[in-house]
Design a protein around this motif. Structure first.
Motif, short mmCIF file in Angstrom:
data_model
loop_
_atom_site.label_atom_id
_atom_site.label_comp_id
_atom_site.label_asym_id
_atom_site.label_seq_id
_atom_site.Cartn_x
_atom_site.Cartn_y
_atom_site.Cartn_z
N UNK A 12 0.80 -1.23 0.00
CA UNK A 12 0.00 0.00 0.00
C UNK A 12 0.83 1.28 0.00
N UNK A 15 1.66 3.22 -3.12
CA UNK A 15 0.68 4.18 -3.65
C UNK A 15 1.05 5.59 -3.23
N UNK A 88 -6.37 9.07 8.36
CA UNK A 88 -7.31 7.98 8.10
C UNK A 88 -7.08 7.45 6.70
N UNK A 89 -6.95 8.35 5.76
CA UNK A 89 -6.99 7.95 4.37
C UNK A 89 -6.24 8.96 3.51
N UNK A 90 -5.59 8.47 2.50
CA UNK A 90 -4.94 9.36 1.54
C UNK A 90 -5.40 8.99 0.14
N UNK A 91 -5.63 10.00 -0.63
CA UNK A 91 -6.22 9.76 -1.94
C UNK A 91 -5.35 10.36 -3.02
N UNK B 37 -15.83 1.78 3.07
CA UNK B 37 -15.21 2.01 1.77
C UNK B 37 -15.39 0.75 0.94
N UNK B 44 -2.45 -5.01 0.38
CA UNK B 44 -2.39 -4.61 1.78
C UNK B 44 -1.12 -5.14 2.40
N UNK B 45 -0.80 -4.64 3.59
CA UNK B 45 0.43 -5.07 4.25
C UNK B 45 0.14 -5.53 5.68
N UNK B 49 -2.63 -1.72 6.41
CA UNK B 49 -2.75 -0.61 5.47
C UNK B 49 -3.31 -1.19 4.17
N UNK B 50 -4.17 -0.43 3.54
CA UNK B 50 -4.89 -0.95 2.38
C UNK B 50 -4.76 0.01 1.22
N UNK B 51 -4.52 -0.53 0.05
CA UNK B 51 -4.63 0.25 -1.19
C UNK B 51 -5.86 -0.25 -1.93
N UNK B 70 -7.09 4.84 -3.36
CA UNK B 70 -7.11 5.32 -1.99
C UNK B 70 -6.20 4.46 -1.13
N UNK B 71 -5.51 5.13 -0.21
CA UNK B 71 -4.70 4.46 0.79
C UNK B 71 -5.41 4.61 2.12
N UNK B 72 -5.65 3.51 2.80
CA UNK B 72 -6.29 3.57 4.11
C UNK B 72 -5.27 3.12 5.15
N UNK B 73 -5.06 3.96 6.15
CA UNK B 73 -4.10 3.60 7.20
C UNK B 73 -4.69 2.48 8.06
N UNK B 75 -4.58 1.28 11.03
CA UNK B 75 -5.08 1.36 12.40
C UNK B 75 -6.56 1.74 12.45
N UNK B 76 -7.08 2.29 11.36
CA UNK B 76 -8.48 2.69 11.34
C UNK B 76 -9.43 1.56 10.95
#
Lengths: 131, 91
Positions: A12, A15, A88-91, B37, B44-45, B49-51, B70-73, B75-76
């Motif tokens: 991820x 990205x 939270x999120x990056x776009x 989402x 993911x790792x 963390x998710x792409x 979108x990259x999602x951290x 921990x959320x």
């Protein structure tokens, strides 16, 4: 399955790496959003953003009508260090994946020319509800 | 187009195996905040963390935004669920 190795994105954080020197959108805790140019980041997602617009959204409840009043406050900051744990999120590259799907490409292998061509359009921040 | 989305579904043993097996599939990711989402899981790792691609943001069940990548951290993340819905599919 060689396609996964060829792809520019294996994890991820790749990205984010692809977004260096691009304008990105970051959603933070407590209803904060940032738009800015990504100068640097690390594995915690600590980030240095430049030319940042911060948008803070607050919701108040009207005492009499109980209506929700949504307020947004904006400010701009020339440089900002963002601590990663607030993210939270990056776009990134909202535009690219749509176009690439149309072209039937693997979405993460972004042609350089296309990327350069669209950079200016992206520089003005996320384009909402594109599709 | 080598995509067969169903592969490896029956042989998952650990959560990590499951996560490996669902790459490239449509998923729903729910965050601790309750926001959903939906999109295609790119990768993911270990931090979760998710792409994601073709990401749609749902707040209270309502579509609020559409994003490309979108990259999602991690921990959320509350959970990751595979969804039958195929995004961007005409039929």
């Amino acid at each position: 399955m060689a396609s996964e190795e060829e792809s520019a994105v294996k994890e991820p954080l790749d990205l984010i790496r692809l977004s260096l020197d691009e304008r990105i959108y970051v959603k933070l805790r407590s209803d904060r959003e940032l738009r800015g140019k990504l100068h640097a980041y690390d594995q915690h997602l600590n980030m240095i953003l430049g030319d940042v617009e911060e948008i803070v959204t607050t919701v108040e409840i009207d005492d009499e009508t109980y209506e929700e009043i949504v307020r947004t406050t904006r400010r701009t900051v020339p440089f900002l260090f963002v601590r990663g744990d607030g993210v939270i999120l990056a776009m990134i590259g909202m535009f690219f994946s749509v176009r690439l799907e149309d072209a039937g490409c693997m979405s993460h292998v972004i042609p350089k020319a296309l990327k350069d061509g669209l950079r200016d359009a992206l520089a003005y921040g996320p384009i909402k509800n594109l599709v | 187009m080598s995509g067969t989305g169903e592969k490896g579904s029956a042989t998952t043993k650990t959560p990590a195996d499951f996560l490996k097996s669902i790459r490239g599939r449509p998923v729903v990711v729910k965050l601790n905040s309750g926001v959903d989402y939906r999109g295609i899981l790119a990768c993911l790792d270990g931090y979760m963390n998710i792409a994601m691609e073709q990401t749609e943001e749902y707040v209270n069940g309502q579509l609020k935004n559409k994003y490309g990548d979108a990259f999602i951290r991690g921990n959320n993340v509350l959970y990751i669920s595979t969804s039958k819905r195929t995004l961007g599919d005409g039929a």
